[in-house]
Write a protein that holds these residues in place. Sequence first.
Motif, PDB file in Angstrom:
ATOM      1  N   ALA A 207       0.815  -1.211   0.000  1.00  0.00           N
ATOM      2  CA  ALA A 207       0.000   0.000   0.000  1.00  0.00           C
ATOM      3  C   ALA A 207       0.851   1.265   0.000  1.00  0.00           C
ATOM      4  O   ALA A 207       1.917   1.322   0.600  1.00  0.00           O
ATOM      5  CB  ALA A 207      -0.920   0.008   1.217  1.00  0.00           C
ATOM      6  N   LEU A 208       0.353   2.285  -0.687  1.00  0.00           N
ATOM      7  CA  LEU A 208       0.882   3.642  -0.584  1.00  0.00           C
ATOM      8  C   LEU A 208       0.047   4.370   0.461  1.00  0.00           C
ATOM      9  O   LEU A 208      -1.174   4.469   0.322  1.00  0.00           O
ATOM     10  CB  LEU A 208       0.782   4.361  -1.930  1.00  0.00           C
ATOM     11  CG  LEU A 208       1.094   5.865  -1.929  1.00  0.00           C
ATOM     12  CD1 LEU A 208       2.568   6.103  -1.599  1.00  0.00           C
ATOM     13  CD2 LEU A 208       0.733   6.487  -3.275  1.00  0.00           C
ATOM     14  N   THR A 209       0.688   4.867   1.531  1.00  0.00           N
ATOM     15  CA  THR A 209      -0.060   5.526   2.589  1.00  0.00           C
ATOM     16  C   THR A 209       0.544   6.885   2.898  1.00  0.00           C
ATOM     17  O   THR A 209       1.729   7.123   2.688  1.00  0.00           O
ATOM     18  CB  THR A 209      -0.086   4.677   3.873  1.00  0.00           C
ATOM     19  OG1 THR A 209       1.253   4.402   4.296  1.00  0.00           O
ATOM     20  CG2 THR A 209      -0.812   3.367   3.639  1.00  0.00           C
ATOM     21  N   ALA A 210      -0.293   7.779   3.406  1.00  0.00           N
ATOM     22  CA  ALA A 210       0.123   9.136   3.758  1.00  0.00           C
ATOM     23  C   ALA A 210      -0.237   9.403   5.214  1.00  0.00           C
ATOM     24  O   ALA A 210      -1.340   9.073   5.653  1.00  0.00           O
ATOM     25  CB  ALA A 210      -0.580  10.152   2.865  1.00  0.00           C
ATOM     26  N   THR A 211       0.697  10.018   5.945  1.00  0.00           N
ATOM     27  CA  THR A 211       0.483  10.283   7.364  1.00  0.00           C
ATOM     28  C   THR A 211       0.947  11.693   7.706  1.00  0.00           C
ATOM     29  O   THR A 211       2.106  12.040   7.433  1.00  0.00           O
ATOM     30  CB  THR A 211       1.270   9.282   8.234  1.00  0.00           C
ATOM     31  OG1 THR A 211       0.897   7.949   7.885  1.00  0.00           O
ATOM     32  CG2 THR A 211       0.991   9.525   9.711  1.00  0.00           C
ATOM     33  N   PRO A 212       0.087  12.518   8.307  1.00  0.00           N
ATOM     34  CA  PRO A 212       0.540  13.831   8.798  1.00  0.00           C
ATOM     35  C   PRO A 212       1.306  13.638  10.103  1.00  0.00           C
ATOM     36  O   PRO A 212       0.922  12.816  10.936  1.00  0.00           O
ATOM     37  CB  PRO A 212      -0.763  14.598   9.024  1.00  0.00           C
ATOM     38  CG  PRO A 212      -1.762  13.526   9.337  1.00  0.00           C
ATOM     39  CD  PRO A 212      -1.353  12.299   8.569  1.00  0.00           C
TER      40      PRO A 212
END
Length: 352
Positions: A207-212
Amino acid sequence: MSATPAVDRDEEFAFFRGLVERYSPSGNESPARDYLLEHLPDMGLDVSTDEVGNVIARTEGDGKEVMLTSHMDTVPGEIPVRVEDGDLYGRGSVDAKGPLGSMFAAASRLADTDADVTVVAVVEEEKSGMGARHLTDRREAPAYLINGEPSGWDTVTLGYRGILRFRYRVTGEVIHTAHPGVNAIDDVISFWEAVRGLQDLDEGFDALTATPTEIDSESDGFELRSELRGNMRIPTSNSVAEIRDMVKKVETEHKGDVYWGESTEPVLVERSNPVVRAFLRSVRDEDGEPGLSAKTGTSDMNVFAERWDCPMATYGPGDSNLDHTPNEHIGIDGFHSAVDVLEGVAEDLSTA
């Protein structure tokens, strides 16, 4: 390879516990470094440090060089060190002083053999990867590399997702809250919603994931500045450059600017490489059933794979689900089993 009668497991565990007792969050590794410099010579290893504070220990064998490397820094949050029900509790017991301690113990067992073993305790893995980057900048690749992170004593890790860190900053006029309009905070929120929209629906390693990671704003009464920091975890189906292009496309639809931080490419090694095969044999020799894994995080293995062309894998005792938690602990039996496995792998690879 089974441990010889000369092996003193109590001494190996005492050394490991002492390392865990030296609290060493990223940027303040000196307690662990000083401990290693004091004790490793008594374990038969030649010891030095480099310009950034990595600790380098070597045997004097003349075989092929096998490098074992893990990090001596931990995340913040000191945990009282104790033994309870066969487990050692303490910050870093799993991530990654368990892998690191087992590497030093295995190298010590091989100090008087023909095996050429180098163990490197690097700094700032949890923060920037600076220790591993410095190591790869200053020397050529070894014949074989073993990176130390928790996988369980009977499991080998083949890969990690990459990471791209960035910040997004926007500055605009202050707008009275009674009036309609989009201010800098609105723009940052909109930007991040668009970045989150780039994520895959898949889960786990692919998976490609984004996290602030952080967001703040400030105003001088005339202008409002807002900034967000975040990262993208990158699967092997993508590259850092591809993800940058995707984020830059989002940027063009907003008012602010993107600034890039550290990045590493994803890595996945073949299960047929000689390091992985050596681990499978050694785990079986210790009556284990070997397993293979790929992790959703990122480690120094990503750095090594980008810069060194040599067979490698990641290995170490401990349950990675306990990384960074207030309950961090490691099974003592698993630690000892990992030392046995690493001894067999290092001797096998170096002297074959």
